[in-house]
Each structure stands twice: as C-alpha cells, then as structure tokens.
Design an enzyme around this catalytic site. Structure first.
Site, PDB file in Angstrom:
ATOM      1  N   ASN A 306      -4.262  29.624  17.088  1.00 60.27           N
ATOM      2  CA  ASN A 306      -3.643  29.532  18.333  1.00 60.27           C
ATOM      3  C   ASN A 306      -4.760  29.559  19.572  1.00 60.27           C
ATOM      4  O   ASN A 306      -4.916  30.594  20.200  1.00 60.27           O
ATOM      5  CB  ASN A 306      -2.697  30.641  18.552  1.00 60.27           C
ATOM      6  N   ASP A 337      -0.704  23.790  19.603  1.00 59.82           N
ATOM      7  CA  ASP A 337       0.577  23.608  19.527  1.00 59.82           C
ATOM      8  C   ASP A 337       1.162  22.955  20.506  1.00 59.82           C
ATOM      9  O   ASP A 337       1.045  23.325  21.669  1.00 59.82           O
ATOM     10  CB  ASP A 337       1.138  25.336  19.806  1.00 59.82           C
TER      11      ASP A 337
END
Length: 767
Positions: A306, A337
């Site tokens: 992330n 993402d």
C-alpha cells in the site's frame, strides 16, 4: 562561529547573511492551515529556528544535517493545490531524511524563496562534503544548546547544563578543572577555540589509547610494521594488510610528515577506527558486489505494501510522497490500488476506507520520475485493479504514454523465454504485475499471426484478383477465431490493452504447491497473506522453498494491521519468498530488519538468495535446518559507547543508563538475543567491556541488530539507537557501530565500539 565556519571552508555569501537576519514566511500544513512564521538561520550556520513573529520566543525547527533535499514549489502536491492562492514560484519544500513530514514554505517574494533555496543547498553541500574528522569536531551544535543566553560565550554554569544535555555525569571538581584548562584567556568563560579544546578533552578515548599503546613500541605512533600487525592480527585483513596499511595511513593520518614517514599517530588511528574502513559493515558489501545476471526469482526484492499510504490503513493520507520515499529508499516493488474515479480518471486509495485519494496518472508520473534515482534495477508496479473496463483503458493509456520506453510491454527479445530475465537485463525497466487474459505463449502466437496477416495484406494489395477470390470463398472459422468473435461480443472484465502490459509477472491464485507445479508457468506469480505464508512454512516449508526457487511469491501484511504495523520479514525470507511487502511508512524492529538486509549490494533493492534457496531440488526446511551448513560461533566484546543521545532531549536533568542488546534473526534455532549490564548515569562515554557469545547454524540467513537502550527498572527500557546488518557483511576486529534512530536516520556522532571474532563451527567453551 561564522569565522570558524569560514576556517572550515564554508564560504559565507549574501544568501546566508540574509537567512541569518531572518525572514517571515508562511508555513503550510494543509489547505486550511497556512500560518506566518519567522524563520532564521542561527549563528552556528547549521540550525534553523522559527518563531511566531520577529523577536518572539524561537524554537529549533531543523538542523542542516536533517535535510535530504529541497524541492521547487511545483513539485509539492500541497502547494500545487494552493496555486491560485500562492504562486508556485514563491513556494518550496524541505525534505528530511527518514519519515519526518515535509516542510512546505511560501516566501513573500520569488527573490526571498530563491535566497532560502540557494542558501540551503549551499549549506547541504558543505555538510555533505565534510569528512569524518570534521564531523567529530562539530562542537558548534552543542555550543548552541549550552549557550543558554545566546551571548556567544559559555560560563561554567552553562557548561554544567551542557554536560547534562550531553548525557555526562561528571565530578564537578574535574569538570571545573577541564573548564579552567580550556579557558586560556582567563575570562571565566569559553569562546570559540576554547570550547573546541574543552570538547576535545571531553571526547578523549582512554580505551582506544590503551589499544594503540598495545601495538605501539613508543606509545606515540604506530610504525608501518606495527600497523600491519594490528590489521593482520586483530582486524583479520590477511594478505592485503601491508598494502591496506599504506592506504589507510595516507587516508587518515592528519600529519603530512607522518604520511611521508608511513607512521600513524593516535589521532590518525582514532580517525581510522571511526571511519567507514573501521566500520562493522564490510566496505566490499557496500557497492553492487553480487551476480545480477540470474533470473528474478533468485533474488530478495525490496517491496512496499500500500505504497500510497503515509499513515494508517483506515484514515491515513494517500500521497505520491509515499512512492517517492519508497523508491528513494530502494524499494523495487510498489503497490497501486486503483479504483474508478470521477471524470473517467482512475484514482488510487485504500478501497472501502476513509483514506484520501490521488489520481492514478499522478502516481505513474511520480514513478516515472523517481524509479531509477536510487537504483537502476527494475521496478515492479504491483497493480490491484478494481476499475471498470473503460477506466482500465485509461490506465493502460497512462502507463503507455507516461512511462514510454521505461515500460516493458513485450518480452526482451520478442521470443518465448524459458526463465525470468535478470535484474541486469531489465535495467531501467518498469514491469507491470497484475492479472492477464491469456498466457505469454498466446500473446506471442498472436503477435506472430498479426505479423503474418500484415504480410499477407501487403501481398493482396499488390494482386487484387486473388483477394476477390478469397472473399468469394466462405472459410470455416477455427475454434480460436470463434473464441475471438465471442470476446468481441461481450466485453471481458479485464481490458485487453491493460492485460497486454503484463508480461513476466502474471498474477495467479494459489491453490497448492502441487497445483502450481502442474498448471502454472515460471512467469506466473502468487500473493500470500502473512498468515497463509507462515502457515505454509510450518506445514510444508521445504515445498515452499522449492516453489520459490522457480516462481516469484509476494507476501503482504494481514488486513488486521489497520495501524500499518509490520510483521517480521525474516521468517518469509527463510523460505525464499522474494517480495515480502512492508508498510515502509512505519518505523520499528521489522523495518530495521528489512533495511538491514537491503543495506548491502549498493542498496539497489535486489539481494541474491543463498544457493540452497535457489535450487528447485533443495532439501532445506526453514523450520528444521540440518547440515551441511557452515555453522559459526560469534564472540562480541561490547567495549564502550560514544555520545549516546537521550530519547527525550527536553529532560535536561535526566541522564541515560545505557545497555547494549545484541539480537540475531535467522532460522528459528538461530534467533536469540543477549545484553550487557547497564552503566549508570553515563550516556557520553559509557564503558561495558563485556563479551557476548552466539552459535549460529545458518549464517547465510542471519542478521544482527545492535540496540542501545536506556535501562528503566520501573518500565520497559527506552530505545536510544540501533544498527542492523547481514551476518555475511560483518567485519571482524575492533569496529565502530554508528547508530541509527528509530526512524532509520543517522544519530551521528553516537556509536558503540566493539570487538568481533568469528570462529568456524560450534565447538569450544566460549558460549
């Protein structure tokens, strides 16, 4: 102080004079928080303070040594968002080492902004150019802290206060003796060079003096032969000792006559021991020293989870700064993402949370700019694609147009490979990891068909009659062509143009090791949660090792780690997992281990796995390692510490009680720790003189972490500093370990002095 800085070689220019005078600038934290503050470069030339207004109560903002770089206003996400309010030419951003938040500033004019940018770069160049001895002589920072009334001189009362700040508990009579000796002007205060002499008297190293005299016949110098003996007997330099001795004398002896006579003074000896050559980390492991021509699956790859987050997983800020920091610290696999965004533009954020959002195209542009600033070896974009078919097309367009030649969109030679390419073959290339509609074989087959069709069309244009004949004869469609027509009628979930950009890193679901062997290809890769991966290691550790010898694996933190905490990557590396993704924004033990492994090999983000983890027939089991391994015994004498900082510098009266803990991380039987006793009330020059002993079965997988803690009988010991390195990069002999903060930044001049002795095998009574 300015005169002394000039003596050291810092040219004092108009920019620095204006910075010393001070300027009113706007400090910007968000679109709503934009406050005027008065910034001023202090007289030491090394620290910047700020106050709410000119003449107000000032407090330290940063030291020049804390600054990594200075960026233009247009390079800041925050300042760009305020461009209508503040012209970007008046803005600039100060970037700090480690994880400290950036400082966005807006000057009152373009000229004032330029003064600060030029001045900061000037000071940064000076600091970066200072050698080790000059850094040891950086007394001015302590002078600034101790000179409470800022009059440029220091009374004995201020010296006593300074000793507390420096972590020194000293007999008052002895401290006054040092003060009087240094006060050559008999003014009752210390100024300039007088304080330098006082500081040098404080930093005298009795344990190094004793070591020097053990090898010096006259106690005044080391002759060339005496220094060769020291390098051979203690530092284990072997046959290269005579040549190395000459190099080191030339490099570290301050006296020109000493260099000519090939002798080393006590000052030169200490300078060597405090240098990179005297560091615990082998100089040969610092540059790229490993074979970089093996397939990607043979390397550990520095990986980020992330990457867009600079905070927690639920409410944290998403920022391109996450990618900049990860790439600049050597990460070679970053995660993106992607979700549908407004106006047809994909956005990046942690789905179904309150984290902020950034445009996908900004992320791609940032990767394009920073991908190869730290390392030229390939960057992997791990795509978590949640977009609609239409926005996937936009993604493919951004990747192709923004990355250009950097993007790898076909196999290197256009042919079907038999193994993954090497980091060397993929230099300065960005690879996309993600789902793919077809196999690589089908892609290459279609490319061949398209080339053949193109050639046929060319021939048909030259001879129109056969074309008409071909059109009049109905042809039976092949099953493959029928499938293609079906594909055209119903849009697939995955967009073909995005699918085509995935070449060597096709994401596939993991079912079992047997299923992977029977159904998957070497260019297909599976991702595992930390829980699943650890379970597989316990249930089938050897199969996991064999799996990772031919196929890439990515491991990511548990979804329960909403605070962006980390897991210990060592357990996954023991099984040969290549991409062990970390929350790099979160400092701590786990990131120390990660940074420790990737500190070697030029910090390029790729580390070659041990040979037993690169063999598809390996018998190695990470939970139950058995011989033959080159087991070793390690003896560490923890000798002394130097200028250890307090965790909380605001507590003037508290002085640390330091102890040293040595931790080993590796296979389960090797993972252990030992520590010294604590030294009471001395963080300035504590002496331990204690020996710790470790026996290690698999040194190829072991990392050592040296941690200095402040003993506290009431609660957990407070962290002071640490340093982590691979066992295989450790130098023997008398070595300094230069400590890093919790954030991974230098705590210079804080260090510990140790003696390292490695013996083959596990025999002996030392442990």
């Amino acid at each position: 102080l300015w005169a002394l800085l000039q003596d050291w070689g810092l040219p004092i220019n108009q920019d620095l004079m204006l910075m010393q005078k001070g300027m009113l600038m706007r400090k910007v934290r968000s679109k709503c928080w934009k406050k005027l503050r008065y910034f001023r470069l202090q007289d030491d030339g090394m620290t910047v303070w700020h106050a709410r207004q000119e003449g107000g109560n000032a407090k330290p903002t940063f030291s020049i040594s804390d600054v990594e770089t200075v960026r233009e206003g247009h390079e800041s996400e925050l300042l760009r968002s305020l461009a209508e309010e503040f012209p970007l030419e008046r803005g600039f951003t100060i970037i700090f080492h480690g994880r400290r938040a950036n400082l966005d500033l807006v000057a009152n004019s373009v000229e004032e902004a330029e003064v600060w940018k030029r001045g900061l770069w000037h000071l940064m160049d000076f600091v970066n150019g200072m050698d080790q001895q000059e850094r040891l002589d950086q007394y001015h920072d302590w002078f600034q802290r101790g000179d409470k009334n800022q009059d440029g001189r220091m009374s004995f009362q201020e010296v006593q206060r300074l000793l507390h700040l420096m972590n020194v508990e000293m007999d008052q009579e002895y401290a006054f003796h040092l003060f009087q000796t240094a006060d050559t002007s008999h003014s009752g205060t210390l100024e300039g060079e007088e304080f330098v002499d006082f500081y040098k008297a404080l930093t005298k190293r009795a344990e190094v003096q004793e070591l020097f005299e053990n090898f010096s016949a006259d106690g005044q110098k080391l002759t060339l032969l005496e220094f060769v003996d020291f390098l051979r007997e203690e530092q284990k330099e072997g046959e290269r000792a005579p040549d190395l001795a000459l190099e080191l004398i030339d490099r570290y002896e301050p006296s020109e006559s000493g260099k000519l006579r090939h002798v080393l003074s006590m000052d030169g000896f200490l300078s060597y021991l405090c240098s990179k050559d005297g560091d615990i980390f082998k100089p040969t492991c610092l540059p790229i020293y490993q074979d970089m021509t093996q397939p990607l699956n043979n390397y550990y790859i520095n990986s980020s989870h992330n990457t867009y987050l600079v905070g927690d997983q639920l409410y944290g800020q998403s920022s391109v700064e996450g990618y900049i920091r990860a790439l600049k610290r050597g990460c070679r696999c970053v995660e993106v993402d992607i979700w549908d965004g407004p106006s047809g533009e994909p956005i990046v954020y942690h789905g179904h949370t309150l984290t902020s959002r950034i445009p996908f195209k900004d992320v791609v542009a940032t990767v394009a700019q920073y991908a190869f600033q730290t390392s030229e070896y390939p960057v992997i974009l791990s795509l978590e694609n949640h977009c609609s078919w239409e926005q996937q097309q936009v993604m493919a367009c951004h990747l192709t147009e923004i990355l250009g030649e950097q993007l790898l969109s076909t196999t290197l030679d256009g042919l079907l490979p038999t193994q993954l390419p090497s980091p060397e073959e993929l230099r300065r290339k960005i690879l996309v990891k993600g789902k793919k509609l077809r196999t690589l074989e089908e892609d290459l087959e279609e490319e061949e068909e398209e080339e053949l069709e193109s050639e046929l069309e060319g021939e048909q244009e030259a001879d129109p009659e056969p074309e008409a004949q071909l059109e009049s004869e109905p042809q039976e469609l092949s099953p493959r062509s029928k499938d293609k027509k079906k594909e055209k009628k119903s849009k697939p979930i995955l967009c073909p143009s995005l699918s085509a950009l995935v070449v060597y890193l096709k994401s596939v679901s993991f079912h079992s090791f047997t299923h992977s062997r029977e159904h998957y290809r070497f260019y297909e890769t599976s991702s595992f949660s930390e829980t699943k991966a650890k379970s597989l290691i316990k249930e089938a550790g050897n199969e996991f090792v064999q799996h990772n010898a031919w196929q890439l694996s990515r491991v990511y933190p548990s979804g329960l780690r909403t605070d962006s905490s980390n897991y210990n990557p060592q357990e996954l590396w023991n099984a040969g997992c290549q991409m062990v993704a970390m929350n790099v924004q979160t400092a701590g033990l786990e990131m120390d281990i990660c940074d420790g492994l990737f500190r070697q090999n030029g910090g390029c983000g790729y580390v070659l796995k041990p040979d037993f983890l690169r063999d598809a027939q390996s018998s190695f089991h990470p939970e139950r390692p058995v011989s033959p391994f080159r087991a070793q015994t390690l003896l560490i004498q923890v000798i002394s510490g130097q200028q250890l900082p307090k965790e909380d510098m605001s507590k003037e009266r508290s002085i640390v009680d330091p102890l040293v803990r040595v931790e080993i991380f590796g296979v389960r039987p090797d993972t252990t720790r030992q520590e010294t006793s604590y030294v009471e009330n001395n963080g300035f020059n504590p002496y331990w003189g204690q020996t710790l002993c470790f026996r290690v079965l698999v040194p190829e997988l072991a990392l050592l972490r040296f941690v200095v803690k402040d003993y506290n009988w009431k609660s957990r010991n407070d962290f002071i500093g640490q340093y982590t390195l691979p066992w295989t990069c450790m130098q023997q002999g008398y070595r300094h370990i230069h400590l890093l903060s919790k954030d991974g930044t230098s705590l210079h001049p804080a260090s510990i002095f140790v003696h390292i002795n490695i013996r083959e095998g596990l025999e002996g009574d030392e442990c």
